[in-house]
Design a protein around this motif. Sequence first.
Motif, PDB file in Angstrom:
ATOM      1  N   CYS A 287       1.002  -1.011   0.111  1.00 12.60           N
ATOM      2  CA  CYS A 287      -0.005  -0.058   0.033  1.00 12.60           C
ATOM      3  C   CYS A 287       1.029   1.185   0.027  1.00 12.60           C
ATOM      4  O   CYS A 287       1.809   1.272   0.621  1.00 12.60           O
ATOM      5  CB  CYS A 287      -0.967   0.058   1.123  1.00 12.60           C
ATOM      6  SG  CYS A 287      -1.999   1.336   1.432  1.00 12.60           S
TER       7      CYS A 287
ATOM      8  N   GLN B 164       0.286   3.945   1.233  1.00 14.06           N
ATOM      9  CA  GLN B 164       0.181   4.776   2.552  1.00 14.06           C
ATOM     10  C   GLN B 164       0.938   3.775   3.660  1.00 14.06           C
ATOM     11  O   GLN B 164       0.878   4.202   4.791  1.00 14.06           O
ATOM     12  CB  GLN B 164      -1.404   4.671   2.947  1.00 14.06           C
ATOM     13  CG  GLN B 164      -2.133   5.258   1.879  1.00 14.06           C
ATOM     14  CD  GLN B 164      -1.723   7.146   1.673  1.00 14.06           C
ATOM     15  OE1 GLN B 164      -1.000   7.509   2.606  1.00 14.06           O
ATOM     16  NE2 GLN B 164      -2.270   7.422   0.661  1.00 14.06           N
ATOM     17  N   LEU B 165       1.641   2.867   3.305  1.00 17.48           N
ATOM     18  CA  LEU B 165       2.261   2.191   4.492  1.00 17.48           C
ATOM     19  C   LEU B 165       3.626   2.707   4.648  1.00 17.48           C
ATOM     20  O   LEU B 165       4.460   2.892   3.557  1.00 17.48           O
ATOM     21  CB  LEU B 165       2.563   0.728   4.063  1.00 17.48           C
ATOM     22  CG  LEU B 165       2.916  -0.287   5.086  1.00 17.48           C
ATOM     23  CD1 LEU B 165       2.077  -0.217   6.165  1.00 17.48           C
ATOM     24  CD2 LEU B 165       3.074  -1.598   4.525  1.00 17.48           C
TER      25      LEU B 165
ATOM     26  N   ARG C  66      -8.513   7.337   5.245  1.00 22.06           N
ATOM     27  CA  ARG C  66      -8.441   5.741   5.319  1.00 22.06           C
ATOM     28  C   ARG C  66      -9.433   5.051   4.998  1.00 22.06           C
ATOM     29  O   ARG C  66     -10.593   5.298   5.046  1.00 22.06           O
ATOM     30  CB  ARG C  66      -8.161   5.546   6.813  1.00 22.06           C
ATOM     31  CG  ARG C  66      -7.463   4.185   7.020  1.00 22.06           C
ATOM     32  CD  ARG C  66      -7.284   4.167   8.370  1.00 22.06           C
ATOM     33  NE  ARG C  66      -6.615   2.793   8.584  1.00 22.06           N
ATOM     34  CZ  ARG C  66      -6.763   1.958   9.623  1.00 22.06           C
ATOM     35  NH1 ARG C  66      -7.563   2.037  10.418  1.00 22.06           N
ATOM     36  NH2 ARG C  66      -5.911   0.820   9.729  1.00 22.06           N
ATOM     37  N   PRO C  67      -9.283   3.950   3.977  1.00 20.17           N
ATOM     38  CA  PRO C  67     -10.318   3.205   3.529  1.00 20.17           C
ATOM     39  C   PRO C  67     -11.137   2.543   4.491  1.00 20.17           C
ATOM     40  O   PRO C  67     -10.604   2.105   5.554  1.00 20.17           O
ATOM     41  CB  PRO C  67      -9.534   2.032   2.548  1.00 20.17           C
ATOM     42  CG  PRO C  67      -8.287   3.081   2.112  1.00 20.17           C
ATOM     43  CD  PRO C  67      -7.813   3.717   3.372  1.00 20.17           C
TER      44      PRO C  67
ATOM     45  N   CYS D 156       0.393   2.859   9.278  1.00 27.12           N
ATOM     46  CA  CYS D 156      -0.290   3.383   8.202  1.00 27.12           C
ATOM     47  C   CYS D 156      -0.355   5.013   8.370  1.00 27.12           C
ATOM     48  O   CYS D 156      -0.382   5.360   9.481  1.00 27.12           O
ATOM     49  CB  CYS D 156      -1.585   2.884   8.667  1.00 27.12           C
ATOM     50  SG  CYS D 156      -3.144   3.700   7.647  1.00 27.12           S
TER      51      CYS D 156
ATOM     52  N   CYS E 181     -10.322  -0.824   5.758  1.00 26.86           N
ATOM     53  CA  CYS E 181      -9.149  -0.668   6.821  1.00 26.86           C
ATOM     54  C   CYS E 181      -9.511  -0.192   8.237  1.00 26.86           C
ATOM     55  O   CYS E 181      -9.200  -0.973   9.101  1.00 26.86           O
ATOM     56  CB  CYS E 181      -7.847   0.155   6.295  1.00 26.86           C
ATOM     57  SG  CYS E 181      -7.366  -0.178   4.610  1.00 26.86           S
TER      58      CYS E 181
ATOM     59  N   VAL F  56      -2.224   7.005   6.997  1.00 26.68           N
ATOM     60  CA  VAL F  56      -3.356   7.676   6.939  1.00 26.68           C
ATOM     61  C   VAL F  56      -4.417   7.093   8.419  1.00 26.68           C
ATOM     62  O   VAL F  56      -5.595   7.556   8.274  1.00 26.68           O
ATOM     63  CB  VAL F  56      -4.273   7.590   5.656  1.00 26.68           C
ATOM     64  CG1 VAL F  56      -3.542   8.467   4.477  1.00 26.68           C
ATOM     65  CG2 VAL F  56      -4.678   6.161   5.114  1.00 26.68           C
TER      66      VAL F  56
HETATM   67  S1  SF4 Z   1      -4.474   0.120   6.819  1.00 24.20           S
HETATM   68 FE1  SF4 Z   1      -5.082   0.503   4.746  1.00 24.20          FE
HETATM   69  S2  SF4 Z   1      -4.539   2.344   4.097  1.00 24.20           S
HETATM   70 FE2  SF4 Z   1      -3.367   2.018   6.032  1.00 24.20          FE
HETATM   71  S3  SF4 Z   1      -1.366   0.930   5.239  1.00 24.20           S
HETATM   72 FE3  SF4 Z   1      -2.906  -0.576   5.501  1.00 24.20          FE
HETATM   73  S4  SF4 Z   1      -3.679  -1.102   3.532  1.00 24.20           S
HETATM   74 FE4  SF4 Z   1      -3.031   1.126   3.313  1.00 24.20          FE
END
Ligand code: SF4
Length: 62
Positions: A11, A13-14, A28-29, A20, A32, A22
């Motif tokens: 990802c 965003q990682l 943030r999705p 994470c 998640c 976000v």
């Molecule tokens: S929690 Fe979701 S947005 Fe955050 S790093 Fe993991 S996959 Fe990406």
Amino acid sequence: MPDGKQAGVRCIQLSEDGRCKVFGLPSRPDICNRLTPNEEMCGTTDQHAYDYLAALEKATQP
Ligand code: SF4
């Protein structure tokens, strides 16, 4: 990742230290936010978590 995250793709965003970027933000999705980590999934090492995810991906591939 506007088209979604493919299995096995890191990802964007990682962060480099595995956090994470976000977390806690509205962007943030939802999937998640709904995922609740647990010991079975996370284990005590990164390798355990990677192996668990790989097994899930294999078990759910079309
Ligand atoms: S929690 Fe979701 S947005 Fe955050 S790093 Fe993991 S996959 Fe990406």
